[in-house]
Design a protein around this motif. Structure first.
Motif, PDB file in Angstrom:
ATOM      1  N   SER A 170      29.786 -23.532  25.597  1.00 40.15           N
ATOM      2  CA  SER A 170      29.334 -24.897  25.365  1.00 40.15           C
ATOM      3  C   SER A 170      28.893 -25.003  23.912  1.00 40.15           C
ATOM      4  N   ILE A 171      28.807 -26.226  23.427  1.00 40.00           N
ATOM      5  CA  ILE A 171      28.485 -26.448  22.017  1.00 40.00           C
ATOM      6  C   ILE A 171      26.996 -26.721  21.841  1.00 40.00           C
ATOM      7  N   LEU A 186      24.506 -15.587  15.725  1.00 42.32           N
ATOM      8  CA  LEU A 186      25.466 -16.081  16.703  1.00 42.32           C
ATOM      9  C   LEU A 186      25.854 -14.976  17.683  1.00 42.32           C
ATOM     10  N   GLU A 187      26.547 -15.377  18.727  1.00 36.48           N
ATOM     11  CA  GLU A 187      26.899 -14.458  19.805  1.00 36.48           C
ATOM     12  C   GLU A 187      27.743 -13.282  19.324  1.00 36.48           C
ATOM     13  N   ASP A 188      28.519 -13.459  18.254  1.00 38.96           N
ATOM     14  CA  ASP A 188      29.378 -12.382  17.758  1.00 38.96           C
ATOM     15  C   ASP A 188      28.664 -11.465  16.772  1.00 38.96           C
ATOM     16  N   GLY A 189      27.383 -11.739  16.489  1.00 48.90           N
ATOM     17  CA  GLY A 189      26.626 -10.930  15.544  1.00 48.90           C
ATOM     18  C   GLY A 189      26.565 -11.515  14.145  1.00 48.90           C
ATOM     19  N   THR A 190      27.242 -12.621  13.903  1.00 48.37           N
ATOM     20  CA  THR A 190      27.180 -13.284  12.595  1.00 48.37           C
ATOM     21  C   THR A 190      25.773 -13.816  12.339  1.00 48.37           C
ATOM     22  N   LYS A 191      25.262 -13.522  11.136  1.00 43.34           N
ATOM     23  CA  LYS A 191      23.926 -13.984  10.759  1.00 43.34           C
ATOM     24  C   LYS A 191      24.031 -15.254   9.927  1.00 43.34           C
ATOM     25  N   THR A 204      28.469 -21.441  22.225  1.00 45.55           N
ATOM     26  CA  THR A 204      27.550 -20.412  22.709  1.00 45.55           C
ATOM     27  C   THR A 204      28.198 -19.035  22.734  1.00 45.55           C
ATOM     28  N   HIS A 205      29.511 -18.988  22.874  1.00 51.98           N
ATOM     29  CA  HIS A 205      30.256 -17.758  22.609  1.00 51.98           C
ATOM     30  C   HIS A 205      31.665 -18.138  22.183  1.00 51.98           C
TER      31      HIS A 205
END
Length: 386
Positions: A170-171, A186-191, A204-205
């Motif tokens: 979801s957004i 973020l869910e992927d590890g991006t800061k 959300t992912h």
């Protein structure tokens, strides 16, 4: 400047023989003892403290004052640039007042402005269902828990997304007000770092062939590497595509242009028009470069970047390199959540230097006043008079 010359000038100062320029230089050095990698680093700690006390005592004696807690910074040096433009340099130091009237005026302005504090960590999280959460109002720990999703606020105030990847994405949106900033993982590890008056819209992912987010304002990214799923950042006028890298995007609508500054890795910047990528209007930039464009530009400009200036906000200070007063005040306005009004002709002076973002507005106005920029405070409006 080497140690020998510095100490010679200090000796002349204590004897009352230093020139005006040398005095200004010593004042500028006063507060650099613990901050700059320069001649002072060559001294032993006790020698450094000795010299520091000498400067403070000499200044106090000349002013007929007892030493007081030194301010964070002041403006001390002026020179004419090659283009005959007056450049006013900010440097740390102790403030000197030309006369009692000037000191009184400054004290009145500072007293009026003291209620205007610098920005802080604050942001609003908007979930897919439209509900909102004031992140600065929430304690640490899990603040959202839905099927397959956790949103966690850590001890250092940042928000981190964790997803099992099973539920449909979801957004969500995180937005900072003027006077706010925030950090997000973020869910992927991006800061992600958001400057004041900025936002990021993200899933959300991440699913599918790419990781796409939309931003406004100014945002710094440290993108987690994933060669199979490029990371896409969209603004009003540009699309930035990366695999894993560090970069800053400034897309404030009140700035003359949108700018992407690359610190590490490689990015492809493309021009957007009505949300669509323009064929043939893209550039690949390397570390140390910036790509810029406006809504009316046909092509993207690529130029060498001032990396320190580009990410200074993220690191807790402002850095100006020959910036005009309007550029300076736009940044001040966002961070301190104030409006700015200009009376009379706008100064053509250019400003160079650094200001800590932890300084309250009184310190900023003090610098402008010493730069011969008259200021006053009316509510949350800074009036600049020339």
């Amino acid at each position: 400047m080497d140690k020998k010359i510095f100490l010679e000038i200090l000796n002349k100062y204590n004897q009352g023989k230093a020139s005006e320029q040398e005095i200004e230089m010593l004042h500028a050095y006063y507060d650099l003892f613990d901050a700059e990698q320069n001649v002072l680093e060559q001294m032993a700690a006790n020698q450094r403290d000795d010299v520091k006390q000498q400067i403070a005592a000499s200044i106090a004696a000349q002013m007929h004052l007892t030493p007081v807690k030194k301010p964070t910074f002041s403006l001390n040096i002026k020179w004419l640039a090659a283009a005959a433009v007056l450049v006013l340099v900010f440097s740390v130091g102790i403030l000197l007042f030309n006369n009692e009237e000037t000191k009184q005026n400054l004290d009145e302005r500072q007293a009026a402005a003291v209620v205007i504090k610098p920005g802080s960590n604050q942001a609003i999280l908007t979930l897919a269902d439209g509900s909102t959460i004031g992140l600065n109002e929430k304690g640490n720990g899990v603040i959202v828990q839905r099927a397959g999703l956790k949103v966690i606020k850590s001890l250092d105030g940042q928000v981190q997304y964790e997803s099992d990847g099973e539920a449909a994405p979801s957004i969500n949106t995180i937005a900072t007000p003027r006077g706010g900033q925030y950090q997000l993982v973020l869910e992927d590890g991006t800061k992600v770092w958001l400057n004041a008056a900025s936002s990021i819209k993200f899933p959300t992912h991440f699913a599918g062939s790419q990781r796409a987010v939309d931003i406004t304002g100014e945002v710094y990214f440290e993108v987690a590497k994933n060669k199979k799923m490029p990371f896409i950042v969209r603004t009003q006028n540009q699309q930035i595509e990366v695999l894993g890298t560090h970069f800053n995007v400034n897309s404030y609508t009140d700035e003359a242009k949108e700018t992407t500054t690359l610190l590490e890795g490689s990015v492809k910047v493309a021009k957007l028009k009505n949300g669509a990528v323009q064929v043939g209007a893209s550039k690949i930039i390397s570390p140390g470069q910036e790509a810029s464009l406006t809504s009316v530009d046909k092509a993207i400009s690529v130029n060498p970047a001032d990396l320190e200036a580009a990410v200074s906000w993220k690191n807790g200070y402002f850095k100006f390199d020959k910036a005009d007063i309007q550029t300076v005040m736009r940044q001040i306005s966002r961070w301190y959540n104030v409006d700015v009004k200009y009376n009379g002709e706008i100064s053509a002076d250019l400003f160079v230097g650094k200001i800590k973002r932890t300084e309250d507005i009184a310190g900023v106005l003090r610098i402008l006043e010493l730069s011969k920029i008259n200021t006053s405070v009316k509510g949350r409006t800074i009036v600049i008079t020339n």
